[in-house]
Design an enzyme around this catalytic site. Structure first.
Site, PDB file in Angstrom:
ATOM      1  CB  THR A 187     -20.124 -29.752 -92.304  1.00 47.88           C
ATOM      2  OG1 THR A 187     -19.983 -28.343 -92.256  1.00 47.88           O
ATOM      3  CG2 THR A 187     -18.746 -30.352 -92.059  1.00 47.88           C
ATOM      4  CG  ASP A 188     -21.127 -25.206 -95.198  1.00 45.59           C
ATOM      5  OD1 ASP A 188     -20.792 -25.503 -94.036  1.00 45.59           O
ATOM      6  OD2 ASP A 188     -21.811 -24.190 -95.468  1.00 45.59           O
ATOM      7  CD  GLU A 189     -18.512 -25.470 -89.973  1.00 48.01           C
ATOM      8  OE1 GLU A 189     -17.465 -25.434 -89.304  1.00 48.01           O
ATOM      9  OE2 GLU A 189     -19.643 -25.298 -89.494  1.00 48.01           O
ATOM     10  CE1 TYR A 201     -18.305 -30.973 -87.095  1.00 44.52           C
ATOM     11  CE2 TYR A 201     -18.246 -28.843 -88.207  1.00 44.52           C
ATOM     12  CZ  TYR A 201     -18.860 -30.059 -87.981  1.00 44.52           C
ATOM     13  OH  TYR A 201     -20.023 -30.372 -88.647  1.00 44.52           O
ATOM     14  CE  LYS A 205     -19.134 -34.304 -90.406  1.00 47.13           C
ATOM     15  NZ  LYS A 205     -20.051 -35.380 -89.963  1.00 47.13           N
TER      16      LYS A 205
HETATM   17  P1  NAD Z   1     -25.418 -32.852 -82.639  1.00 43.71           P
HETATM   18  O1  NAD Z   1     -24.157 -32.514 -81.938  1.00 43.71           O
HETATM   19  O2  NAD Z   1     -26.669 -32.133 -82.264  1.00 43.71           O
HETATM   20  O3  NAD Z   1     -25.727 -34.415 -82.464  1.00 43.71           O
HETATM   21  C1  NAD Z   1     -24.742 -35.388 -82.557  1.00 43.71           C
HETATM   22  C2  NAD Z   1     -25.318 -36.703 -82.020  1.00 43.71           C
HETATM   23  O4  NAD Z   1     -24.316 -37.712 -82.176  1.00 43.71           O
HETATM   24  C3  NAD Z   1     -25.664 -36.652 -80.529  1.00 43.71           C
HETATM   25  O5  NAD Z   1     -26.922 -37.251 -80.311  1.00 43.71           O
HETATM   26  C4  NAD Z   1     -24.555 -37.449 -79.868  1.00 43.71           C
HETATM   27  O6  NAD Z   1     -24.964 -38.100 -78.661  1.00 43.71           O
HETATM   28  C5  NAD Z   1     -24.218 -38.456 -80.962  1.00 43.71           C
HETATM   29  N1  NAD Z   1     -22.846 -38.975 -80.855  1.00 43.71           N
HETATM   30  C6  NAD Z   1     -21.709 -38.264 -80.674  1.00 43.71           C
HETATM   31  N2  NAD Z   1     -20.643 -39.084 -80.603  1.00 43.71           N
HETATM   32  C7  NAD Z   1     -21.137 -40.357 -80.765  1.00 43.71           C
HETATM   33  C8  NAD Z   1     -20.529 -41.638 -80.813  1.00 43.71           C
HETATM   34  N3  NAD Z   1     -19.207 -41.796 -80.660  1.00 43.71           N
HETATM   35  N4  NAD Z   1     -21.328 -42.706 -81.005  1.00 43.71           N
HETATM   36  C9  NAD Z   1     -22.679 -42.564 -81.160  1.00 43.71           C
HETATM   37  N5  NAD Z   1     -23.305 -41.378 -81.098  1.00 43.71           N
HETATM   38  C10 NAD Z   1     -22.538 -40.285 -80.913  1.00 43.71           C
HETATM   39  O7  NAD Z   1     -25.111 -32.696 -84.188  1.00 43.71           O
HETATM   40  P2  NAD Z   1     -26.070 -32.217 -85.382  1.00 43.71           P
HETATM   41  O8  NAD Z   1     -26.048 -30.750 -85.442  1.00 43.71           O
HETATM   42  O9  NAD Z   1     -27.355 -32.944 -85.274  1.00 43.71           O
HETATM   43  O10 NAD Z   1     -25.227 -32.737 -86.632  1.00 43.71           O
HETATM   44  C11 NAD Z   1     -25.445 -34.060 -87.140  1.00 43.71           C
HETATM   45  C12 NAD Z   1     -24.485 -34.289 -88.303  1.00 43.71           C
HETATM   46  O11 NAD Z   1     -24.723 -33.317 -89.312  1.00 43.71           O
HETATM   47  C13 NAD Z   1     -23.005 -34.159 -87.933  1.00 43.71           C
HETATM   48  O12 NAD Z   1     -22.301 -35.168 -88.608  1.00 43.71           O
HETATM   49  C14 NAD Z   1     -22.614 -32.783 -88.442  1.00 43.71           C
HETATM   50  O13 NAD Z   1     -21.250 -32.747 -88.797  1.00 43.71           O
HETATM   51  C15 NAD Z   1     -23.508 -32.650 -89.653  1.00 43.71           C
HETATM   52  N6  NAD Z   1     -23.886 -31.279 -90.015  1.00 43.71           N
HETATM   53  C16 NAD Z   1     -24.436 -30.443 -89.087  1.00 43.71           C
HETATM   54  C17 NAD Z   1     -24.810 -29.155 -89.458  1.00 43.71           C
HETATM   55  C18 NAD Z   1     -25.451 -28.215 -88.478  1.00 43.71           C
HETATM   56  O14 NAD Z   1     -25.654 -27.029 -88.808  1.00 43.71           O
HETATM   57  N7  NAD Z   1     -25.815 -28.644 -87.289  1.00 43.71           N
HETATM   58  C19 NAD Z   1     -24.616 -28.725 -90.780  1.00 43.71           C
HETATM   59  C20 NAD Z   1     -24.045 -29.616 -91.705  1.00 43.71           C
HETATM   60  C21 NAD Z   1     -23.703 -30.892 -91.307  1.00 43.71           C
HETATM   61  P1  TYD Z   2     -22.164 -21.965 -84.744  1.00 41.38           P
HETATM   62  O1  TYD Z   2     -23.636 -22.008 -84.480  1.00 41.38           O
HETATM   63  O2  TYD Z   2     -21.230 -22.440 -83.677  1.00 41.38           O
HETATM   64  O3  TYD Z   2     -21.933 -22.734 -86.130  1.00 41.38           O
HETATM   65  P2  TYD Z   2     -20.590 -22.847 -87.054  1.00 41.38           P
HETATM   66  O4  TYD Z   2     -19.433 -22.341 -86.297  1.00 41.38           O
HETATM   67  O5  TYD Z   2     -20.497 -24.318 -87.292  1.00 41.38           O
HETATM   68  O6  TYD Z   2     -20.899 -22.054 -88.273  1.00 41.38           O
HETATM   69  O7  TYD Z   2     -21.772 -20.471 -85.095  1.00 41.38           O
HETATM   70  C1  TYD Z   2     -22.380 -19.765 -86.165  1.00 41.38           C
HETATM   71  C2  TYD Z   2     -21.694 -18.433 -86.281  1.00 41.38           C
HETATM   72  O8  TYD Z   2     -22.006 -17.653 -85.112  1.00 41.38           O
HETATM   73  C3  TYD Z   2     -20.183 -18.528 -86.321  1.00 41.38           C
HETATM   74  O9  TYD Z   2     -19.683 -17.523 -87.211  1.00 41.38           O
HETATM   75  C4  TYD Z   2     -19.742 -18.211 -84.902  1.00 41.38           C
HETATM   76  C5  TYD Z   2     -20.814 -17.255 -84.419  1.00 41.38           C
HETATM   77  N1  TYD Z   2     -21.137 -17.300 -82.962  1.00 41.38           N
HETATM   78  C6  TYD Z   2     -21.181 -16.113 -82.231  1.00 41.38           C
HETATM   79  O10 TYD Z   2     -20.955 -14.998 -82.766  1.00 41.38           O
HETATM   80  N2  TYD Z   2     -21.500 -16.183 -80.902  1.00 41.38           N
HETATM   81  C7  TYD Z   2     -21.744 -17.372 -80.272  1.00 41.38           C
HETATM   82  O11 TYD Z   2     -21.987 -17.383 -79.023  1.00 41.38           O
HETATM   83  C8  TYD Z   2     -21.698 -18.576 -81.043  1.00 41.38           C
HETATM   84  C9  TYD Z   2     -21.972 -19.913 -80.405  1.00 41.38           C
HETATM   85  C10 TYD Z   2     -21.404 -18.492 -82.390  1.00 41.38           C
END
Ligand code: NAD
Ligand code: TYD
Length: 358
Positions: free
Chosen positions: A137-139, A162, A166
């Protein structure tokens, strides 16, 4: 045939990735290892569960016997590691699970890959053609001021449990390249949106509440900025890096689409007003917006400089924000049964703890 271990494939990005790859890459066999936490839903993949190039294994990435068995049984040559605890708010209330899955789980996968790929009968390193792609992630880069963007060379400065977990996992992956020569790739992507995202994250939560006429919680002043990318563009970027990326390198992935949270909420309200009509009291959905207490340590702004992946690998996003948001809102409108199935008792409990009673 590439023999790919996908971790966390029942989550948001993983399930989109599996569907997209099975459709467009006939020479990939995908083995999906997922623990099925609250965020993992096998229902995200019912349409592909009978595909002969797909296998689902329920299990934990921290289980080294199971992971070792999968590597051996399936002759895994590629890992795409999505599995993680992924929600910042949950990491604030319960960080332990993040340390366990994101750090220890990644460590366990790296060890399994090292064992399988780098230790042949003579003890010499092999691993030719194998790849371990770590999805991050960019975070990890922290929070930006009003200008600038994260580059691959930006120092890590994670600020939530989080992002710290990561960042730790990224460092481990990188260490396995430098120390053991494990063929790794790291991608750091901005916020994704699209179908199958669990409604604890901003966009699906707002869509779900706005549909139900419930209040729309906006943290702080609503002016925090995220760089949004449509999930299929992220999937294609991962496939691009997997095929053409240089081993040991990091690639930043972003949508070049910075928005304040309040703009996102307004966009969703306006699309829904247009598609399903105004609220029963005749008001528009923007009237549901409620400013709530800010998130602890809330990062102000993220922005990705994706020059490297664009110029070196030729990837750029195909879906612009306006189209992507329309598609996404339409998907949720057409999949109300899916929303109902994932917002069951445990979701309600989580929601009430976070936001109070509906
Ligand atoms: P998500 O929370 O929707 O899905 C995570 C999945 O991992 C779930 O299916 C969960 O059951 C599985 N999981 C969790 N713990 C586990 C374990 N111990 N063993 C096996 N499976 C397990 O997450 P996402 O949004 O699909 O993100 C996927 C990846 O991409 C993550 O690594 C996240 O850090 C990264 N990422 C997400 C975003 C975003 O905006 N969602 C952006 C950048 C990077
Ligand atoms: P989120 O979807 O949780 O992603 P991330 O924190 O990983 O960027 O949140 C996106 C942005 O929206 C973040 O600045 C927090 C804000 N947010 C709200 O304002 N209200 C909400 O109920 C949630 C879940 C997030």
């Amino acid at each position: 045939m590439k023999r790919v271990l996908i971790t966390g494939g029942c989550g948001f990005i993983g399930s989109n990735f599996i569907r997209h790859t099975l459709k467009h890459y006939p020479d990939y066999r995908l083995i999906n290892l997922d623990k099925l936490t609250y965020a993992g839903n096998p229902g995200n993949l019912t349409d592909v569960e009978n595909n002969p190039r797909y296998r689902f294994v329920k299990g934990d990435i921290c289980d080294n016997d199971l992971v070792g068995k999968i590597f051996a049984e399936e002759q895994i040559d590629t890992v795409i590691h999505f599995a993680a605890e992924s929600h910042v708010d949950r990491s604030i209330t319960g960080p332990a699970e993040f340390v366990q899955t994101n750090i220890m789980g990644t460590f366990n996968l790296l060890e399994a890959a090292r064992e399988a790929w780098l230790k042949d009968a003579t003890g010499k390193a092999s691993g030719t053609g194998c790849r371990f792609l770590h999805v991050s992630t960019d975070e990890v880069y922290g929070s930006l001021g009003q200008t600038g963007a994260f580059q691959e060379t930006t120092s890590y400065d994670p600020r939530s449990p989080y992002s710290a977990s990561k960042a730790s996992s990224d460092h481990l992956v990188s260490a396995y390249f430098h120390t053991y020569g494990l063929p790794v790739l790291i991608t750091n992507c901005s916020n994704n949106y699209g179908p199958y995202q669990f409604p604890e994250k901003l966009i699906p939560l707002i869509v779900n509440n706005a549909l139900g006429g419930r209040s729309l919680p906006v943290y702080g002043d609503g002016k925090n900025v995220r760089d949004w990318l449509y999930v299929i563009d992220h999937c294609e970027a991962i496939l691009t890096v997997l095929q053409n990326g240089i081993v040991g390198e990091t690639y930043n992935i972003g949508g070049n689409s910075e928005k304040q949270n309040i703009e996102i909420v307004h966009t969703i309200c306006d699309i829904l007003d247009e598609k399903v009509g105004l609220l029963p009291d005749g008001k528009n959905r923007r009237t549901l917006i409620t400013y709530v207490k800010d998130r602890a340590g809330h990062d102000r702004r993220y922005a990705i400089d994706a020059t490297k992946i664009r110029t070196q690998l030729g990837w750029k996003p195909k879906v612009n924000f306006a189209d992507g948001m329309r598609r996404t809102v339409e998907w949720y409108l057409n999949n109300k049964v899916w929303i109902a199935s994932v917002t069951d008792g445990s979701y309600r409990e989580y929601y009430e703890k976070m936001y109070g009673k509906k």
